[in-house]
Design an enzyme around this catalytic site. Structure first.
Site, mmCIF file in Angstrom:
data_model
loop_
_atom_site.group_PDB
_atom_site.id
_atom_site.type_symbol
_atom_site.label_atom_id
_atom_site.label_comp_id
_atom_site.label_asym_id
_atom_site.label_seq_id
_atom_site.Cartn_x
_atom_site.Cartn_y
_atom_site.Cartn_z
ATOM 1 N N ASN A 155 0.573 -1.046 -0.281
ATOM 2 C CA ASN A 155 -0.086 0.101 0.035
ATOM 3 C C ASN A 155 0.889 1.377 0.057
ATOM 4 O OD1 ASN A 155 0.781 0.526 2.862
ATOM 5 N ND2 ASN A 155 -0.943 -0.634 3.478
ATOM 6 N N GLU A 385 21.433 -14.813 12.640
ATOM 7 C CA GLU A 385 21.137 -15.212 14.018
ATOM 8 C C GLU A 385 19.675 -14.670 14.246
ATOM 9 O OE1 GLU A 385 25.600 -14.719 13.797
ATOM 10 O OE2 GLU A 385 23.842 -13.367 13.010
#
Length: 453
Positions: A155, A385
């Site tokens: 959007n 990670e």
């Protein structure tokens, strides 16, 4: 409001789940990564027959309610994962898709597709700007997770205004570079058939799919298309004209036509209940033909550990030679893994340092790569990670697994957002964190440097 047509198409025509049995293991998963849009999800759960009443909807963003304003898996039936920090849901979706792929490769037999569900993720521009989403999407493309479909609310607006201020990359090309299938719908505010066709195509893909849905934020509001409608309540006059334009009485509040309930009863609830009954019958037949697998699956679905599993643990005496904690971790993993198939883990590119790879383990990889298979239990997360932590949350949320992963303790800090959601959600995830130099300091540092450290 801009994603409402997509949500309607997904639930009424595609997503398979049973509100009467929220824990059915082969249900499709729906994750709302852009959790600030939770009013849409809560509304869908209500009209679909989940345990969420009109009064619960009226309690939106109130303390102690089932509709707290961000989806929370421990508060509301039908909510798969807790989301809030943007991008986490995308990585959770990757974990859910990985869990399904491993279970299907392990337990599905000819005539028994016990694990066939899809994972759908709703996300917005903010989610795709977060690094955790990029990490997870990169891994999903490598793993060729064709059971993962991300529906992108394109959007062009964030809280600060137009994304032209900060986010002008070609998202589709980025995901194509990751190895994803990318589809686009030009008018997702009105083109129901195009949305349906895109989801149908995505379900048939052998790669993860990103569907770019061009929408107008706050569609129908006087402030549509602006950041002013992002998180602020609409004014009374605007609400009234929206209701009239949608065919409602402007004075009615929290009113749902009976025809809507009936449509979702037929198009969603009955479809899900039928699929659930069919699965239950198939699982009973599975028991007769694949007794051992059935017993193991029954135990894992119930979240129970094997009887007397503690006896598998190694025993040490006070006088034994000391070794590093990571070595003890490796010994324990090797002792437990053969009897606990729910252990599913890996490392963030530190396998030889964390000792997280069980002896003779197979890698979890797309079969076409020749590097392993989806039956594999060792995950090569790469140097990711944060995604690793959020993916573990998704694996845990699927059920039937105890995910674990390793990295250096210092790098665990990179995954703080995912770890907080692990704690909030009560996920059973295990971090193997090693190599923290607690006592180290630079001998050349000044007193001031040491004080700062």
């Amino acid at each position: 409001m801009g994603m409402a047509p997509t949500a309607h198409v997904l639930l009424s025509r595609h997503l398979v789940a049973n509100p009467a049995n929220d824990g059915w293991v082969n249900r499709d998963r729906l994750v709302l990564s852009n959790g600030h849009a939770s009013a849409l999800l809560y509304s869908l759960l209500h009209i679909s027959g989940y345990n969420l009443s009109i009064d619960d909807l009226k309690g939106f963003r109130q303390l102690g309610s089932k509709t707290p304003g961000h989806p929370e898996s421990f508060k509301t039936e039908g909510v798969e994962v807790t989301t809030g920090p943007l991008g986490q849901g995308i990585a959770n979706g990757v974990g859910l898709a990985m869990a399904q792929a491993n279970l299907a490769a392990t337990y599905n037999k000819e005539g028994f597709p016990l694990f066939s569900n899809k994972t759908y993720v709703f996300c917005g521009d903010g989610c795709l700007q977060e690094g955790v989403a990029a990490e997870a999407a990169s891994l999903a493309g490598h793993l060729q997770l064709g059971n993962l479909i991300v529906l992108y609310d394109d959007n062009q607006i964030t809280i600060d205004g137009s994304i032209a201020n900060s986010f002008t990359e070609d998202v589709g090309k980025r995901f194509e570079a990751y190895g994803w299938n990318v589809l686009s719908v030009g008018d997702a505010d009105q083109d129901i058939q195009a949305i349906d066709a895109a989801i149908t195509s995505a379900k048939a893909s052998t790669k993860p799919t990103l569907i770019k849905l061009r929408t107008i934020i706050g569609y129908g509001s006087a402030r549509q298309g602006t950041h002013g409608v992002h998180g602020s309540p609409l004014v009374a006059d605007d609400i009234a004209q929206l209701k009239v334009s949608a065919g409602f009485n402007s004075k009615d509040s929290f009113a749902v036509p009976e025809a809507v309930y009936e449509q979702y009863k037929t198009a969603f609830r009955q479809r899900g209940e039928k699929a659930n009954r069919s699965w239950d019958a198939s699982f009973q037949e599975y028991a007769a033909k694949h007794k051992d697998e059935h017993q193991e699956l029954t135990r894992r679905i119930a979240g129970q550990l094997p009887p007397n599993w503690e006896q598998l643990l190694p025993v040490y005496a006070a006088g034994d030679a000391a070794v590093g904690g990571r070595k003890y971790s490796e010994v324990i993993l090797n002792a437990l893994a053969p009897s606990l198939p729910e252990l599913f883990g890996g490392s963030a590119d530190l396998t030889s340092s964390n000792y997280t790879r069980v002896k003779n383990a197979e890698d979890f990889q797309a079969p076409s790569t020749g590097l392993g298979s989806y039956r594999g239990k060792y995950i090569r997360y790469g140097v990711r990670e944060h995604a690793m932590g959020a993916i573990m949350n998704g694996i845990s949320a699927y059920g039937l697994f105890i995910p674990f992963a390793g990295t250096f303790l210092n790098f665990v800090s990179y995954a703080a957002g995912a770890i907080r959601l692990s704690a909030l959600s009560g996920h059973q995830v295990i971090w193997v964190a090693t190599h923290e130099p607690w006592g180290r300091r630079s001998h050349s540092s000044t007193d001031r440097d040491r004080r700062l450290c």
